[in-house]
Motif scaffolding. Structure first.
Motif: not given
Length: 146
Positions: A96-99, A117-118, A126-129, A135-142
């Motif tokens: 939403i609105e670029g975030k 970006d996500a 893992k999700a690349k954000v 740029t790095f990875f986060i887990d399902v808890k953020g």
């Protein structure tokens, strides 16, 4: 599996108890058909639609993305741009609105929309954000993962 017999033919067709829907396009609009009968289940009203993933389908209406269930009911309103399909984690990336951040299947924000970006969680959870040029990875808890 339930059996369905037709009087016109002497064949028996096996029909799954769970309805399988296929995304389809008709005159530039998208909807869903029953894979067995070919009947329209979700009307052809969407600008774009993706296959069902974790019981919800990603759809675009009037330029905005949201999610519907297999009855065609809008479960999560079309208010996002961009948006990605749900993964087995039960989360989907939305913006939403670029975030960007992540929502659950009820539409509740689980990981705040703070990233530049996500996309989606991979099979390893893992999700690349991207945030502030990094740029790095986060887990399902953020949480940040090394």
């Amino acid at each position: 599996m339930a059996k369905r017999q037709t009087k016109e033919k002497s064949t028996t067709t096996l029909v799954s108890k769970t309805q399988k829907l296929v995304v389809s396009e008709n005159n530039g609009k998208w909807g869903f058909l029953d894979a067995v009968t070919g009947e329209e289940v979700v009307p052809f009203i969407y600008d774009c639609a993706h296959a069902f993933s974790v019981e919800l389908a990603l759809v675009r209406l009037n330029g905005w993305w949201g999610y519907i269930d297999k009855t065609g009911r809008e479960v999560i309103p079309c208010i996002y741009n961009p948006a990605w399909s749900f993964t087995k984690t039960g989360l989907a990336a939305v913006g939403i609105e670029g975030k960007c951040g992540f929502i659950d299947q009820t539409g509740e924000v689980v990981i705040p929309l703070i990233y530049d970006d996500a996309r989606y969680f991979n099979k390893d959870g893992k999700a690349k954000v991207k945030l502030n040029g990094k740029t790095f990875f986060i887990d399902v808890k953020g949480d940040w993962i090394e």
